[in-house]
Motif scaffolding. Structure first.
Motif, PDB file in Angstrom:
ATOM      1  N   ARG A 166      15.991  13.574  15.213  1.00 43.91           N
ATOM      2  CA  ARG A 166      15.243  13.651  13.818  1.00 43.91           C
ATOM      3  C   ARG A 166      14.439  14.947  13.271  1.00 43.91           C
ATOM      4  O   ARG A 166      14.281  15.261  13.349  1.00 43.91           O
ATOM      5  N   LYS A 167      15.186  14.629  11.794  1.00 43.22           N
ATOM      6  CA  LYS A 167      13.933  15.692  10.924  1.00 43.22           C
ATOM      7  C   LYS A 167      12.510  15.468  11.119  1.00 43.22           C
ATOM      8  O   LYS A 167      12.500  14.105  11.537  1.00 43.22           O
ATOM      9  N   PRO A 168      11.526  16.315  11.061  1.00 43.46           N
ATOM     10  CA  PRO A 168      10.471  15.589  10.855  1.00 43.46           C
ATOM     11  C   PRO A 168       9.834  14.662  10.643  1.00 43.46           C
ATOM     12  O   PRO A 168       8.974  13.208  11.209  1.00 43.46           O
ATOM     13  N   ASP A 169      10.623  14.606   9.447  1.00 46.69           N
ATOM     14  CA  ASP A 169       9.662  13.341   8.229  1.00 46.69           C
ATOM     15  C   ASP A 169      10.218  12.274   8.655  1.00 46.69           C
ATOM     16  O   ASP A 169       9.973  10.707   8.709  1.00 46.69           O
ATOM     17  N   ASP A 170      11.110  11.998   9.631  1.00 43.43           N
ATOM     18  CA  ASP A 170      11.579  10.856  10.251  1.00 43.43           C
ATOM     19  C   ASP A 170      11.103  10.364  11.492  1.00 43.43           C
ATOM     20  O   ASP A 170      11.497   9.528  12.491  1.00 43.43           O
ATOM     21  N   LEU A 171      10.522  11.494  11.833  1.00 44.51           N
ATOM     22  CA  LEU A 171       9.487  10.937  13.565  1.00 44.51           C
ATOM     23  C   LEU A 171       9.062   9.612  13.848  1.00 44.51           C
ATOM     24  O   LEU A 171       7.879  10.088  12.206  1.00 44.51           O
ATOM     25  N   TYR A 172       8.732   8.888  14.155  1.00 42.44           N
ATOM     26  CA  TYR A 172       7.616   7.959  14.545  1.00 42.44           C
ATOM     27  C   TYR A 172       8.317   6.779  13.063  1.00 42.44           C
ATOM     28  O   TYR A 172       7.369   6.492  12.946  1.00 42.44           O
ATOM     29  N   LYS A 173       9.594   6.955  12.414  1.00 37.86           N
ATOM     30  CA  LYS A 173       9.459   5.997  11.294  1.00 37.86           C
ATOM     31  C   LYS A 173       9.484   4.767  11.051  1.00 37.86           C
ATOM     32  O   LYS A 173       9.547   4.319  12.718  1.00 37.86           O
ATOM     33  N   ASN A 174       8.568   3.951  10.692  1.00 36.98           N
ATOM     34  CA  ASN A 174       8.598   2.349  10.281  1.00 36.98           C
ATOM     35  C   ASN A 174       7.526   2.853  11.662  1.00 36.98           C
ATOM     36  O   ASN A 174       7.135   1.136  12.011  1.00 36.98           O
ATOM     37  N   GLY A 175       6.699   3.376  11.892  1.00 34.29           N
ATOM     38  CA  GLY A 175       6.301   3.294  13.159  1.00 34.29           C
ATOM     39  C   GLY A 175       4.253   2.298  13.141  1.00 34.29           C
ATOM     40  O   GLY A 175       4.104   2.538  11.169  1.00 34.29           O
ATOM     41  N   LEU A 176       3.620   2.384  14.023  1.00 34.47           N
ATOM     42  CA  LEU A 176       2.108   0.960  13.546  1.00 34.47           C
ATOM     43  C   LEU A 176       1.113   2.855  13.051  1.00 34.47           C
ATOM     44  O   LEU A 176       0.993   3.300  13.832  1.00 34.47           O
ATOM     45  N   ASN A 177       0.420   1.556  12.359  1.00 29.94           N
ATOM     46  CA  ASN A 177       0.339   3.177  11.377  1.00 29.94           C
ATOM     47  C   ASN A 177       0.223   4.191  11.482  1.00 29.94           C
ATOM     48  O   ASN A 177       0.038   5.080  11.455  1.00 29.94           O
ATOM     49  N   ARG A 178       1.753   4.272  11.165  1.00 30.29           N
ATOM     50  CA  ARG A 178       2.245   5.717  10.795  1.00 30.29           C
ATOM     51  C   ARG A 178       1.421   6.966   9.604  1.00 30.29           C
ATOM     52  O   ARG A 178       1.391   7.884  10.006  1.00 30.29           O
ATOM     53  N   HIS A 179       0.610   5.831   8.541  1.00 31.00           N
ATOM     54  CA  HIS A 179      -0.174   6.955   8.052  1.00 31.00           C
ATOM     55  C   HIS A 179      -0.898   7.911   8.733  1.00 31.00           C
ATOM     56  O   HIS A 179      -1.544   8.498   8.590  1.00 31.00           O
ATOM     57  N   LEU A 180      -1.024   7.759   9.776  1.00 28.66           N
ATOM     58  CA  LEU A 180      -2.174   8.186  11.310  1.00 28.66           C
ATOM     59  C   LEU A 180      -1.188   9.499  11.321  1.00 28.66           C
ATOM     60  O   LEU A 180      -2.016  10.245  11.714  1.00 28.66           O
ATOM     61  N   PHE A 181      -0.531   9.226  11.424  1.00 26.65           N
ATOM     62  CA  PHE A 181       0.956  10.510  12.345  1.00 26.65           C
ATOM     63  C   PHE A 181       1.395  10.837  11.164  1.00 26.65           C
ATOM     64  O   PHE A 181       1.517  11.753  11.837  1.00 26.65           O
ATOM     65  N   VAL A 182       0.962  11.029   9.864  1.00 27.69           N
ATOM     66  CA  VAL A 182       1.658  11.695   8.398  1.00 27.69           C
ATOM     67  C   VAL A 182       1.163  12.790   8.570  1.00 27.69           C
ATOM     68  O   VAL A 182       1.473  13.940   8.752  1.00 27.69           O
ATOM     69  N   PRO A 183      -0.138  13.774   9.268  1.00 27.73           N
ATOM     70  CA  PRO A 183      -0.517  14.352   8.797  1.00 27.73           C
ATOM     71  C   PRO A 183       0.056  15.706  10.424  1.00 27.73           C
ATOM     72  O   PRO A 183       0.250  17.035   9.808  1.00 27.73           O
ATOM     73  N   PHE A 184       0.607  14.633  11.708  1.00 28.20           N
ATOM     74  CA  PHE A 184       0.939  15.952  12.636  1.00 28.20           C
ATOM     75  C   PHE A 184       2.690  16.548  11.970  1.00 28.20           C
ATOM     76  O   PHE A 184       3.151  17.185  12.053  1.00 28.20           O
ATOM     77  N   VAL A 185       3.556  15.401  10.793  1.00 31.21           N
ATOM     78  CA  VAL A 185       4.575  15.679  10.063  1.00 31.21           C
ATOM     79  C   VAL A 185       4.440  17.034   9.257  1.00 31.21           C
ATOM     80  O   VAL A 185       4.865  17.993   9.394  1.00 31.21           O
ATOM     81  N   GLU A 186       3.192  17.172   8.775  1.00 29.59           N
ATOM     82  CA  GLU A 186       2.745  18.222   7.971  1.00 29.59           C
ATOM     83  C   GLU A 186       2.654  19.815   8.803  1.00 29.59           C
ATOM     84  O   GLU A 186       2.734  20.803   8.577  1.00 29.59           O
TER      85      GLU A 186
END
Length: 360
Positions: A166-186
């Motif tokens: 998966r590309k980084p933006d699709d990691l943990y896609k639709n996961g619970l509390n994904r907004h907390l994961f977005v900093p890792f993608v960045e």
């Protein structure tokens, strides 16, 4: 002094070991650049080098992504083997995260308030390059840990190379509390070069497209053919896959390049259940299971585990190669569970189709 990865890649194409592939060749150039950078940085003092990189926010890794069977693991293995530094480690991503969780568990016993920094320090000790194969995050516990862990590793001077479907933006896609994961993608996009292996060729499927994947009877001839398939899938390499499932270790002694080889009794005679088979199916892309016997009331428990295993592999689209005492429809013809096995037989038959796994 080792040569460049580009030279090695060209020599393997010339020998016929690899076929010409311009997409892979471009990825090799990126890995070669990372190799040069990693070996230069590894000569610096770890702490000083880390502080320098923290100040500069340099790119200190490569995120190589693309579809299943495109050669990502093979290319990363080439990179890892050619690194001159001895301070390097390679893990399947799931295996790595299980080690991290085990370390976190042990450190929590010491009443440390923040457990991630000491775990990161443990990982980074005497380590300059970390290779992680098949990054895939679908567990909230992993999602909440991996960002701070990677940031700490980067800041301590560790160069990270990962592969993923998966590309980084699709990691943990639709996961619970994904907004907390977005900093890792960045963080990944900031500190790692993201490169897509956009090949149309699925080499894993190509290797198997003209091969049978179900062998009956399970005799010496079947074993000989499976030996060839295993050597092709594994490249002659082998290590132990250790899965942590609900606080237990589940071990598979023959694991290589995303594939596991085991006998029916090694898997189905063990006290394993749905959680174990789910963890296995998430950790691998191919399973060879040999010597499946005639199933009946005499081995009911083992047969039930085999059904659960096939279900987990089927749902995860794992390639399955089997040697068995009989064809699927004749494998379990009497006794408790034989009626229910009809669905398993149907799935085993479907999984032999050349294009069954194609959409993954």
């Amino acid at each position: 002094m080792m040569g460049t990865l580009v030279e090695l890649f060209k020599s393997r194409m010339a020998s016929g070991e690899l076929r010409p592939d311009s997409v892979q060749a471009n990825a090799v150039k990126k890995l070669d650049e990372l190799k040069i950078r990693a070996e230069f940085l590894s000569k610096e003092a770890g702490l000083i080098g880390g502080l320098l990189r923290r100040a500069k926010r340099d790119t200190t890794g490569l995120y190589l992504w693309g579809g299943v069977g495109r050669g990502k693991s093979m290319l990363m293995d080439m990179f890892f083997e050619q690194l001159e530094s001895r301070h390097k480690s390679r893990f399947h991503f799931l295996e790595f995260m299980q080690k991290v969780h085990s370390s976190l568990h042990e450190i929590r016993k010491t009443d440390v308030a923040d457990t991630i920094p000491p775990v990161a320090k443990q990982v980074a000790e005497n380590l300059r390059v970390l290779c992680l194969d098949e990054m895939h995050i679908d567990d909230i516990a992993d999602a909440m840990i991996v960002g701070r862990l990677f940031e700490s590793l980067f800041d301590m001077g560790v160069v990270i190379c990962t592969t993923s479907n998966r590309k980084p933006d699709d990691l943990y896609k639709n996961g619970l509390n994904r907004h907390l994961f977005v900093p890792f993608v960045e963080l990944v996009k900031e500190r790692m070069e993201v490169h897509e292996l956009a090949s149309d060729t699925d080499y894993r499927q190509e290797r198997l497209k003209d091969e049978r994947t179900y062998f009956s009877p399970a005799n010496s001839k079947a074993r000989s053919v499976i030996d060839c398939i295993w050597n092709d899938l594994s490249g002659g390499k082998n290590r132990v896959l250790v899965l942590q499932v609900k606080g237990r270790e589940v071990r598979f002694p023959r694991f290589s390049n995303g594939a596991v080889r085991a006998t029916f009794w090694e898997v189905c005679a063990q006290p394993l259940g749905p959680a174990d088979f789910l963890a296995l199916s998430q950790a691998i892309r191919a399973l060879i299971i040999e010597d499946v016997p005639q199933l009946s009331r005499s081995n009911y428990n083992e047969a039930k585990r085999f059904v659960l295993l096939v279900d987990a592999l089927y749902e995860a689209k794992v390639i399955l190669i089997v040697s068995a005492a009989a064809e699927p429809e004749k494998l379990y013809i009497e006794g408790d569970g034989s009626f229910e096995f009809e669905r398993t037989a149907s799935r085993l038959r479907e999984m032999q189709s050349a294009d069954w796994n194609r959409e993954t």
